[in-house]
Write a protein that holds these residues in place. Structure first.
Motif, PDB file in Angstrom:
ATOM      1  N   ALA A 168     -22.255 -50.537  98.263  1.00 12.25           N
ATOM      2  CA  ALA A 168     -21.847 -49.901  99.523  1.00 12.25           C
ATOM      3  C   ALA A 168     -23.056 -49.386 100.291  1.00 12.25           C
ATOM      4  O   ALA A 168     -23.136 -49.526 101.513  1.00 12.25           O
ATOM      5  CB  ALA A 168     -20.878 -48.758  99.231  1.00 12.25           C
ATOM      6  N   ALA A 169     -24.021 -48.792  99.579  1.00 10.77           N
ATOM      7  CA  ALA A 169     -25.216 -48.267 100.240  1.00 10.77           C
ATOM      8  C   ALA A 169     -26.053 -49.393 100.831  1.00 10.77           C
ATOM      9  O   ALA A 169     -26.511 -49.313 101.981  1.00 10.77           O
ATOM     10  CB  ALA A 169     -26.047 -47.455  99.249  1.00 10.77           C
ATOM     11  N   TYR A 170     -26.262 -50.461 100.070  1.00 11.56           N
ATOM     12  CA  TYR A 170     -27.051 -51.590 100.575  1.00 11.56           C
ATOM     13  C   TYR A 170     -26.350 -52.272 101.745  1.00 11.56           C
ATOM     14  O   TYR A 170     -26.998 -52.764 102.676  1.00 11.56           O
ATOM     15  CB  TYR A 170     -27.306 -52.604  99.456  1.00 11.56           C
ATOM     16  N   ARG A 171     -25.010 -52.326 101.697  1.00  6.47           N
ATOM     17  CA  ARG A 171     -24.261 -52.914 102.811  1.00  6.47           C
ATOM     18  C   ARG A 171     -24.504 -52.122 104.089  1.00  6.47           C
ATOM     19  O   ARG A 171     -24.749 -52.698 105.153  1.00  6.47           O
ATOM     20  CB  ARG A 171     -22.765 -52.951 102.472  1.00  6.47           C
ATOM     21  N   ARG A 172     -24.476 -50.787 103.986  1.00  3.24           N
ATOM     22  CA  ARG A 172     -24.740 -49.948 105.162  1.00  3.24           C
ATOM     23  C   ARG A 172     -26.178 -50.109 105.634  1.00  3.24           C
ATOM     24  O   ARG A 172     -26.447 -50.147 106.847  1.00  3.24           O
ATOM     25  CB  ARG A 172     -24.450 -48.490 104.830  1.00  3.24           C
ATOM     26  N   ASP A 173     -27.106 -50.199 104.686  1.00  2.84           N
ATOM     27  CA  ASP A 173     -28.513 -50.336 105.048  1.00  2.84           C
ATOM     28  C   ASP A 173     -28.767 -51.639 105.810  1.00  2.84           C
ATOM     29  O   ASP A 173     -29.452 -51.649 106.845  1.00  2.84           O
ATOM     30  CB  ASP A 173     -29.392 -50.299 103.798  1.00  2.84           C
ATOM     31  N   LEU A 174     -28.225 -52.732 105.307  1.00  7.92           N
ATOM     32  CA  LEU A 174     -28.413 -54.016 105.984  1.00  7.92           C
ATOM     33  C   LEU A 174     -27.702 -54.034 107.333  1.00  7.92           C
ATOM     34  O   LEU A 174     -28.209 -54.608 108.301  1.00  7.92           O
ATOM     35  CB  LEU A 174     -27.919 -55.157 105.102  1.00  7.92           C
ATOM     36  N   ALA A 175     -26.529 -53.398 107.402  1.00  7.21           N
ATOM     37  CA  ALA A 175     -25.805 -53.351 108.669  1.00  7.21           C
ATOM     38  C   ALA A 175     -26.627 -52.630 109.731  1.00  7.21           C
ATOM     39  O   ALA A 175     -26.681 -53.053 110.886  1.00  7.21           O
ATOM     40  CB  ALA A 175     -24.456 -52.656 108.479  1.00  7.21           C
TER      41      ALA A 175
END
Length: 267
Positions: A56-63
């Protein structure tokens, strides 16, 4: 913030099935002429290697980074080292903590390494970028034995669920997220020392011994149940860690224990 959905990758670009729960598609207003489809597909594939809070954190970071690329009208696969460096500098200027910025860089480095491994890029633009995390001078706060006893007493008076949770945290050093995600099936009750199997940070499974006071309160909490979340709500769902932290913080405030976080029970 862009909207995240599941990316649908063409067969020629998709080398393995992806987990739709961690796929990403970014809907960027005003950037319809930019084709991010390949970059998004690779992001979806990259995220399948992670689960839970990390995914979830990496998804937000890439977004967030893809949103910046849309503003700058740069395809993420065409981004250069200077583009990433400017992005990280802007994060610092808007006040993000060094730890958050470092995690953003880890996500970007992992994503671009994946692109290199898939022969999409010859080299990673994030390869030699570094961030310096400031050394913390904060004194780690811990409760005195007296204050801890007062908090445990208040949790006993509040109810069986908060009582069992507070005693579990105080006697094992678990994070509140680890405790709230535990299930009754994770309890190991042999003839001797009882144990609880939990999933810790980094998706590592760990067994922690249960002290008698915590084990007794857990037994009271789950009486009549043999499966499901250990700390269940009235609807049967697992207790939300944020809700649990707020309740515990409210008990601490009533006792005038000063600034409080469930993490202090780990020290």
């Amino acid at each position: 913030m862009p909207t995240l959905k599941t990316a649908i990758c063409p067969p020629t670009m998709m080398k393995q099935p992806h987990n739709g729960h961690y796929g990403v598609v970014l809907q960027l207003p005003g950037t319809r002429r930019l084709d991010f489809s390949r970059a998004l597909c690779l992001a979806t594939e990259f995220l399948t290697s992670y689960q839970g809070h990390t995914a979830a954190a990496y998804r937000r970071d890439l977004a967030d980074f893809f949103r910046r690329c849309g503003i700058d009208r740069i395809d993420p696969l065409d981004a250069r080292r200077v583009d990433l460096a400017r992005y990280l500098q802007d994060l610092q200027q808007i006040g993000l903590t060094p730890a958050t910025i470092a995690r953003r860089l880890v996500a970007l480095r992992g994503y671009y390494n994946y692109c290199v491994d898939e022969n999409v890029l010859p080299t990673s633009p994030a390869a030699r970028i570094k961030t310096r995390r400031q050394r913390s001078q904060t004194i780690i706060r811990a409760l005195s034995l007296t204050d801890q006893a007062r908090l445990l007493g208040a949790s006993d008076a509040h109810g069986p669920r908060m009582s069992a949770l507070t005693w579990l945290l105080a006697s094992t050093g678990l994070r509140i997220s680890e405790a709230c995600s535990a299930r009754i099936e994770d309890l190991q009750l042999p003839g001797g020392q009882p144990w609880l199997d939990v999933t810790c940070k980094g998706n590592v499974r760990r067994s922690v011994p249960l002290a008698e006071p915590a084990q007794r309160r857990i037994a009271t909490l789950i009486a009549g149940r043999d499966n499901g979340p250990l700390f269940a709500t009235r609807t049967g769902k697992a207790l939300d860690r944020h809700s649990a932290a707020r309740t515990m913080g409210s008990l601490a405030a009533d006792l005038d224990l000063g600034p409080f976080s469930p993490h202090v029970l780990r020290h």
